[in-house]
Design an enzyme around this catalytic site. Structure first.
Site, mmCIF file in Angstrom:
data_model
loop_
_atom_site.group_PDB
_atom_site.id
_atom_site.type_symbol
_atom_site.label_atom_id
_atom_site.label_comp_id
_atom_site.label_asym_id
_atom_site.label_seq_id
_atom_site.Cartn_x
_atom_site.Cartn_y
_atom_site.Cartn_z
ATOM 1 N N SER A 189 30.572 32.343 22.153
ATOM 2 C CA SER A 189 30.558 33.036 20.866
ATOM 3 C C SER A 189 30.080 32.183 19.708
ATOM 4 O O SER A 189 29.447 32.688 18.793
ATOM 5 C CB SER A 189 31.954 33.569 20.563
ATOM 6 O OG SER A 189 32.863 32.492 20.461
ATOM 7 N N HIS A 217 31.732 38.652 25.010
ATOM 8 C CA HIS A 217 30.621 38.814 24.060
ATOM 9 C C HIS A 217 29.358 39.348 24.738
ATOM 10 O O HIS A 217 28.290 39.355 24.130
ATOM 11 C CB HIS A 217 30.313 37.488 23.359
ATOM 12 C CG HIS A 217 31.336 37.131 22.337
ATOM 13 N ND1 HIS A 217 31.295 37.606 21.039
ATOM 14 C CD2 HIS A 217 32.468 36.399 22.429
ATOM 15 C CE1 HIS A 217 32.339 37.155 20.382
ATOM 16 N NE2 HIS A 217 33.072 36.423 21.187
ATOM 17 N N LYS A 248 35.802 44.310 21.531
ATOM 18 C CA LYS A 248 34.570 43.890 20.848
ATOM 19 C C LYS A 248 33.565 45.042 20.891
ATOM 20 O O LYS A 248 33.829 46.076 20.288
ATOM 21 C CB LYS A 248 34.072 42.575 21.442
ATOM 22 C CG LYS A 248 35.009 41.437 20.991
ATOM 23 C CD LYS A 248 34.730 40.092 21.586
ATOM 24 C CE LYS A 248 35.748 39.101 21.001
ATOM 25 N NZ LYS A 248 36.118 38.043 21.924
HETATM 26 C C1 PLP Z 1 37.491 37.435 22.160
HETATM 27 C C2 PLP Z 1 37.519 36.702 23.421
HETATM 28 C C3 PLP Z 1 38.638 36.741 24.257
HETATM 29 C C4 PLP Z 1 39.906 37.448 23.864
HETATM 30 O O1 PLP Z 1 39.730 38.837 23.873
HETATM 31 P P1 PLP Z 1 40.924 39.782 23.385
HETATM 32 O O2 PLP Z 1 40.724 41.045 24.138
HETATM 33 O O3 PLP Z 1 40.767 39.915 21.915
HETATM 34 O O4 PLP Z 1 42.198 39.098 23.754
HETATM 35 C C5 PLP Z 1 38.564 36.098 25.474
HETATM 36 N N1 PLP Z 1 37.445 35.431 25.851
HETATM 37 C C6 PLP Z 1 36.353 35.356 25.052
HETATM 38 C C7 PLP Z 1 35.146 34.618 25.513
HETATM 39 C C8 PLP Z 1 36.369 35.985 23.803
HETATM 40 O O5 PLP Z 1 35.306 35.892 23.023
#
Ligand code: PLP
Length: 410
Positions: A189, A217, A248
């Site tokens: 990210s 992502h 997301k």
């Molecule tokens: C955002 C993210 C998470 C966590 O996701 P949530 O569903 O908000 O707990 C885990 N791994 C990566 C790579 C992320 O970017």
């Protein structure tokens, strides 16, 4: 008078907070008074073009998704007041698990309250002392924590460095590992780096290792219909473990999953602690997530438009003389290097109507301060023009861009 235990705690916490501030790592939260979208309204009334959400497909306030959530809310209620195995499984949950598995090309999938939990509960049930786990050094915090909870021997390879990964694979093999699992973010990210899954797959195959990816992502963003990093590399059906989020691109609410084989899913349902000891995903989120997957299957246009938007924005910023990191198109790291400059630029852009955040040490390495722009399919032509004009003006005022010699960053 001696301090009470609560006063002593407060005192210690204050010192800790001071050290966070001194490190420049103190985070403040801006309060939004609108839905999440291409534009947001802060509670102070300011309207900003939002360039820092993971709302890649603009589904966070999409009418169809909100309606699907409302329908599931009416038909299935607010929640189950139970973990899945006690009395918390509805038809919708089974349908979503099947749907995720179909979308990602695995046999089965298991739902979690968050992707953080999916990663937190993945490694410990599958890997024990005789096993090895090999992890990219920039993997997400939830992967790091999940790995910490398992008893397998651990290796960390330099970010995206295939020679170093191979060293780890050799060492694990020489150490007599029973199962070896290589695990990486599909898309990182902070940098937008796309993991080199084709090369990782080849290395895993030649060393008899399993491959797992975190697609938070990438789902809804990369590959045909947004099926993800493995689809982008033509590796559907060839990744052993896939974790991801509904929080997301797929609607932005919350919830996560692990997609895997029937057998692995079966064991996770027996042994994965965040699954066993936490509440069922709320029906409205399940309804909305089903709708998001349906929309992607029906029509890949959103994903293509997002990529086109992102490429156009990248080209415009490069034209202004900004230095960008290459990678997954909708994540655009605008590299400033200097931490003060990154902060100043973010503040100026905010005044010009852009919601952006600067990242500096310790979130990113020292000297690599940046503003990470994230684009959304929901951004209109007017939003993009406003954003580009603001970067042009702020860059001009602060002497960034055309006047600077562009530096090359890997
Ligand atoms: C955002 C993210 C998470 C966590 O996701 P949530 O569903 O908000 O707990 C885990 N791994 C990566 C790579 C992320 O970017």
């Amino acid at each position: 008078m001696p301090l009470t235990p609560a006063q002593a705690l407060d005192e210690r916490v204050s010192l800790e907070l001071e050290s966070v501030r001194a490190a420049g790592a103190y985070k403040t939260e801006r309060v939004i008074g609108s839905t999440q979208g291409a534009r947001v309204r802060l509670v102070d009334g300011r309207e900003l073009v939002n360039l820092c959400a993971n709302n890649y497909l603009g589904l966070a306030n999409d009418t169809r998704l909100v309606e699907a959530a409302a329908e599931a809310l009416r038909s299935h209620g607010l929640g189950l007041a139970s973990a899945r195995f006690i009395c918390g499984t509805q038809d919708l949950h089974k349908t979503l698990e099947t749907s995720v598995a179909e979308f990602l090309g695995t046999e089965d999938a298991v739902l979690y309250a968050a992707a953080f939990d999916a990663n937190g509960g993945l490694f410990e049930p599958l890997l024990g002392e005789p096993d090895a786990v090999i992890s990219d050094e920039l993997n997400h915090a939830s992967i790091i924590d999940g790995i910490r909870l398992c008893k397998a021997r651990r290796w960390r390879y330099r970010h995206n460095d295939m020679a170093d990964l191979e060293r780890c694979l050799k060492e694990a093999r020489q150490g007599g590992a029973r199962s070896t699992l290589v695990f990486t973010d599909g898309v990182f990210s902070m940098d937008g780096t796309i993991a080199q899954l084709d090369r990782i797959k080849t290395l895993c195959d030649s060393h008899g290792a399993l491959m797992g990816i975190d697609e938070c992502h990438a789902t809804g963003v990369l590959g045909p219909q947004g099926r993800g990093t493995h689809a982008h590399f033509g590796l559907v059906g060839q990744v052993d473990l896939i974790t991801g989020t509904f929080g997301k691109a797929l609607g932005g609410a919350s919830g996560g999953f692990t997609a895997c084989s029937y057998r692995v899913a079966d064991l996770l349902r027996q042994r994965s602690r965040p699954y066993l000891f936490s509440n069922t995903l709320a029906p409205p989120i399940v309804g909305a997530s089903l709708c998001a997957l349906q929309m992607l299957r029906e029509d890949g246009a959103r994903v293509k438009r997002l990529a086109a938007h992102a490429l156009r924005f990248r080209a415009a910023l490069e034209g202004l003389g900004y230095t960008l990191k290459p990678g997954s198109p909708p994540i655009v790291p605008v590299m400033l290097g200097d931490e003060h400059m990154a902060k100043k630029l973010a503040a100026r852009l905010l005044a010009l109507g852009l919601y952006v955040v600067s990242f500096s040490h310790p979130v990113v390495p020292r000297g690599q301060a940046r503003i990470r722009v994230q684009l959304s399919d929901a951004h209109s032509e007017a939003d993009l023009q406003l954003a580009i004009a603001a970067f042009a003006q702020a860059g001009h005022e602060l002497g960034i861009g055309a006047s600077r010699v562009p530096q090359h960053i890997n």
